[in-house]
Scaffold this motif. Structure first.
Motif, PDB file in Angstrom:
ATOM      1  N   LEU A  71       0.938  -1.270   0.035  1.00 38.75           N
ATOM      2  CA  LEU A  71      -0.024  -0.119   0.009  1.00 38.75           C
ATOM      3  C   LEU A  71       0.925   1.150   0.095  1.00 38.75           C
ATOM      4  O   LEU A  71       1.777   1.299   0.687  1.00 38.75           O
ATOM      5  N   ASP A  72       0.536   2.188  -1.008  1.00 37.34           N
ATOM      6  CA  ASP A  72       1.426   3.376  -1.027  1.00 37.34           C
ATOM      7  C   ASP A  72       0.462   4.628  -1.605  1.00 37.34           C
ATOM      8  O   ASP A  72      -0.196   4.480  -2.118  1.00 37.34           O
ATOM      9  N   LEU A  73       0.847   5.710  -0.712  1.00 38.79           N
ATOM     10  CA  LEU A  73       0.218   6.966  -0.881  1.00 38.79           C
ATOM     11  C   LEU A  73       0.060   7.566  -2.426  1.00 38.79           C
ATOM     12  O   LEU A  73      -0.894   7.957  -3.075  1.00 38.79           O
ATOM     13  N   SER A  74       1.459   7.166  -3.098  1.00 36.33           N
ATOM     14  CA  SER A  74       1.470   7.615  -4.395  1.00 36.33           C
ATOM     15  C   SER A  74       0.810   6.723  -5.497  1.00 36.33           C
ATOM     16  O   SER A  74       0.950   7.054  -6.714  1.00 36.33           O
ATOM     17  N   GLU A  75       0.510   5.464  -4.984  1.00 30.12           N
ATOM     18  CA  GLU A  75       0.283   4.469  -5.972  1.00 30.12           C
ATOM     19  C   GLU A  75      -1.459   4.295  -6.437  1.00 30.12           C
ATOM     20  O   GLU A  75      -1.817   3.501  -7.164  1.00 30.12           O
ATOM     21  N   SER A  76      -2.192   4.893  -5.476  1.00 30.78           N
ATOM     22  CA  SER A  76      -3.536   4.863  -5.652  1.00 30.78           C
ATOM     23  C   SER A  76      -3.993   3.388  -5.732  1.00 30.78           C
ATOM     24  O   SER A  76      -4.925   2.848  -6.482  1.00 30.78           O
ATOM     25  N   ASN A  77      -3.618   2.752  -4.811  1.00 28.97           N
ATOM     26  CA  ASN A  77      -3.838   1.059  -4.732  1.00 28.97           C
ATOM     27  C   ASN A  77      -4.665   0.694  -3.398  1.00 28.97           C
ATOM     28  O   ASN A  77      -4.566  -0.473  -3.194  1.00 28.97           O
ATOM     29  N   TYR A  78      -5.109   1.688  -2.617  1.00 32.36           N
ATOM     30  CA  TYR A  78      -5.622   1.115  -1.728  1.00 32.36           C
ATOM     31  C   TYR A  78      -6.765   0.234  -1.847  1.00 32.36           C
ATOM     32  O   TYR A  78      -7.253  -0.461  -0.967  1.00 32.36           O
ATOM     33  N   ASN A  79      -7.753   0.548  -2.730  1.00 34.04           N
ATOM     34  CA  ASN A  79      -9.021  -0.435  -2.975  1.00 34.04           C
ATOM     35  C   ASN A  79      -8.488  -1.927  -3.232  1.00 34.04           C
ATOM     36  O   ASN A  79      -8.861  -2.863  -2.914  1.00 34.04           O
ATOM     37  N   GLN A  80      -7.441  -2.054  -3.786  1.00 32.88           N
ATOM     38  CA  GLN A  80      -6.755  -3.394  -4.290  1.00 32.88           C
ATOM     39  C   GLN A  80      -6.254  -3.874  -3.130  1.00 32.88           C
ATOM     40  O   GLN A  80      -6.471  -5.099  -2.703  1.00 32.88           O
ATOM     41  N   TRP A  81      -5.434  -3.292  -2.165  1.00 34.62           N
ATOM     42  CA  TRP A  81      -4.820  -3.511  -1.051  1.00 34.62           C
ATOM     43  C   TRP A  81      -5.918  -4.237  -0.117  1.00 34.62           C
ATOM     44  O   TRP A  81      -6.018  -5.116   0.657  1.00 34.62           O
ATOM     45  N   ARG A  82      -6.948  -3.192  -0.009  1.00 35.45           N
ATOM     46  CA  ARG A  82      -8.269  -3.725   1.016  1.00 35.45           C
ATOM     47  C   ARG A  82      -8.790  -4.863   0.421  1.00 35.45           C
ATOM     48  O   ARG A  82      -9.205  -5.754   1.210  1.00 35.45           O
ATOM     49  N   THR A  83      -9.053  -4.989  -0.825  1.00 37.61           N
ATOM     50  CA  THR A  83      -9.764  -6.252  -1.306  1.00 37.61           C
ATOM     51  C   THR A  83      -8.899  -7.515  -0.783  1.00 37.61           C
ATOM     52  O   THR A  83      -9.650  -8.415  -0.537  1.00 37.61           O
ATOM     53  N   PHE A  84      -7.798  -7.503  -1.259  1.00 39.82           N
ATOM     54  CA  PHE A  84      -7.024  -8.417  -1.050  1.00 39.82           C
ATOM     55  C   PHE A  84      -6.919  -8.930   0.711  1.00 39.82           C
ATOM     56  O   PHE A  84      -7.157 -10.069   0.989  1.00 39.82           O
ATOM     57  N   PHE A  85      -6.842  -8.024   1.574  1.00 35.92           N
ATOM     58  CA  PHE A  85      -7.054  -8.183   2.756  1.00 35.92           C
ATOM     59  C   PHE A  85      -8.371  -8.648   3.260  1.00 35.92           C
ATOM     60  O   PHE A  85      -8.435  -9.531   4.134  1.00 35.92           O
ATOM     61  N   ASN A  86      -9.510  -8.147   2.741  1.00 34.65           N
ATOM     62  CA  ASN A  86     -10.811  -8.743   3.040  1.00 34.65           C
ATOM     63  C   ASN A  86     -10.945 -10.114   2.629  1.00 34.65           C
ATOM     64  O   ASN A  86     -11.702 -10.839   3.478  1.00 34.65           O
ATOM     65  N   THR A  87     -10.299 -10.726   1.608  1.00 37.41           N
ATOM     66  CA  THR A  87     -10.555 -12.156   1.433  1.00 37.41           C
ATOM     67  C   THR A  87      -9.734 -12.907   2.245  1.00 37.41           C
ATOM     68  O   THR A  87      -9.982 -13.969   2.613  1.00 37.41           O
ATOM     69  N   VAL A  88      -8.581 -12.373   2.683  1.00 38.74           N
ATOM     70  CA  VAL A  88      -7.881 -13.045   3.837  1.00 38.74           C
ATOM     71  C   VAL A  88      -8.804 -13.077   5.284  1.00 38.74           C
ATOM     72  O   VAL A  88      -8.787 -14.162   5.804  1.00 38.74           O
ATOM     73  N   PHE A  89      -9.530 -12.075   5.669  1.00 39.93           N
ATOM     74  CA  PHE A  89     -10.095 -12.031   6.821  1.00 39.93           C
ATOM     75  C   PHE A  89     -11.250 -13.031   6.661  1.00 39.93           C
ATOM     76  O   PHE A  89     -11.584 -13.502   7.632  1.00 39.93           O
ATOM     77  N   ARG A  90     -11.751 -12.777   5.519  1.00 34.76           N
ATOM     78  CA  ARG A  90     -13.006 -14.190   5.286  1.00 34.76           C
ATOM     79  C   ARG A  90     -12.550 -15.364   5.417  1.00 34.76           C
ATOM     80  O   ARG A  90     -13.052 -16.387   5.679  1.00 34.76           O
ATOM     81  N   LYS A  91     -11.286 -15.675   4.562  1.00 36.58           N
ATOM     82  CA  LYS A  91     -10.704 -16.886   4.481  1.00 36.58           C
ATOM     83  C   LYS A  91     -10.645 -17.564   6.100  1.00 36.58           C
ATOM     84  O   LYS A  91     -10.577 -18.852   6.242  1.00 36.58           O
ATOM     85  N   PHE A  92      -9.853 -16.804   6.879  1.00 38.60           N
ATOM     86  CA  PHE A  92      -9.749 -17.164   7.980  1.00 38.60           C
ATOM     87  C   PHE A  92     -10.769 -16.792   9.267  1.00 38.60           C
ATOM     88  O   PHE A  92     -10.453 -16.907  10.395  1.00 38.60           O
ATOM     89  N   ALA A  93     -11.997 -16.147   8.899  1.00 36.52           N
ATOM     90  CA  ALA A  93     -12.695 -15.612  10.016  1.00 36.52           C
ATOM     91  C   ALA A  93     -12.441 -14.840  10.973  1.00 36.52           C
ATOM     92  O   ALA A  93     -12.320 -14.838  12.210  1.00 36.52           O
ATOM     93  N   LEU A  94     -11.654 -13.842  10.337  1.00 32.91           N
ATOM     94  CA  LEU A  94     -10.973 -12.884  11.202  1.00 32.91           C
ATOM     95  C   LEU A  94     -11.580 -11.358  11.181  1.00 32.91           C
ATOM     96  O   LEU A  94     -10.993 -10.390  11.861  1.00 32.91           O
ATOM     97  N   GLY A  95     -12.686 -11.304  10.676  1.00 32.69           N
ATOM     98  CA  GLY A  95     -13.304  -9.952  10.428  1.00 32.69           C
ATOM     99  C   GLY A  95     -13.622  -9.249  11.813  1.00 32.69           C
ATOM    100  O   GLY A  95     -13.473  -7.933  11.781  1.00 32.69           O
ATOM    101  N   SER A  96     -13.789 -10.113  12.996  1.00 29.03           N
ATOM    102  CA  SER A  96     -14.067  -9.284  14.245  1.00 29.03           C
ATOM    103  C   SER A  96     -12.899  -8.377  14.525  1.00 29.03           C
ATOM    104  O   SER A  96     -13.123  -7.472  15.473  1.00 29.03           O
TER     105      SER A  96
END
Length: 200
Positions: A71-96
């Motif tokens: 994740l980088d302020l100059s790359e405009s890649n926040y949505n990609q980074w967040r989406t990757f992490f959301n899949t990880v949180f769902r995969k391991f049931a860590l959303g809480s």
């Protein structure tokens, strides 16, 4: 500040001498998947874990294989980074851990070990500039996640102006037509996302 409940759990963690053996998955834990409830996601029936993966499992995760970008302020890649992490949180049931403040979380030794692992994931997948802004001793995953989110959500108007300026200054130069079109599309999508969040 770390809540007293978190501090108590940390003290308990440090005082426990049999953590490693207790965290090792048992046969009953390995058979959880077979009895997991089914959920309909996007028209597909999928089995999801009824509770978070064990701290032993989480600590063995190579986060870069799940979140392959920084994740980088100059790359405009926040949505990609967040989406990757959301899949990880769902995969391991860590959303809480990112949706529930510590005051409402069922904090115990296992919770603390998992939370520290998530904090480490977040710290190691952001740029040095972002790390300097969000890294604080004793932070929990909920605080780090929402601090990072605030960096991008709270500055969306400024980012939209910056992206528009970048779009207007783009020229093909030595880029292939595919590379040039990709850059144009990337700027357009980033600007559109900023505008939608501003109006929401």
């Amino acid at each position: 500040m770390v809540s007293k409940r978190v501090e108590a759990a940390i003290d308990n963690l440090l005082a426990t001498t049999a953590i490693s053996s207790a965290a090792t998955p048992t046969n009953s834990e390995s058979s959880v998947a077979s009895s997991s409830p089914e959920h309909n996601l996007g028209g597909h029936t999928m089995s999801l874990p009824p509770h978070p993966a064990s701290s032993w499992t989480i600590q063995m995760v190579a986060i870069r294989s799940h979140v392959p970008i920084t994740l980088d302020l100059s790359e405009s890649n926040y949505n990609q980074w967040r989406t990757f992490f959301n899949t990880v949180f769902r995969k391991f049931a860590l959303g809480s851990h990112i949706n529930t403040p510590s005051a409402q979380a069922p904090i115990d030794v296992e919770w603390v070990m998992i939370d520290f692992a998530i904090v480490n994931w977040l710290y190691t997948t952001v740029s040095k500039e972002i790390l300097e802004l969000v890294m604080k001793p004793g932070s929990i995953a909920y605080d780090v996640w929402h601090t990072i989110e605030g960096l991008f959500r709270d500055n969306r108007l400024t980012r939209a102006v910056y992206i528009e300026a970048e779009f207007c200054s783009l020229y093909q130069g030595d880029l292939t037509i595919m590379q040039y079109c990709f850059k144009l599309k990337h700027c357009t999508m980033s600007a559109s996302q900023c505008v939608r969040r501003t109006n929401s």
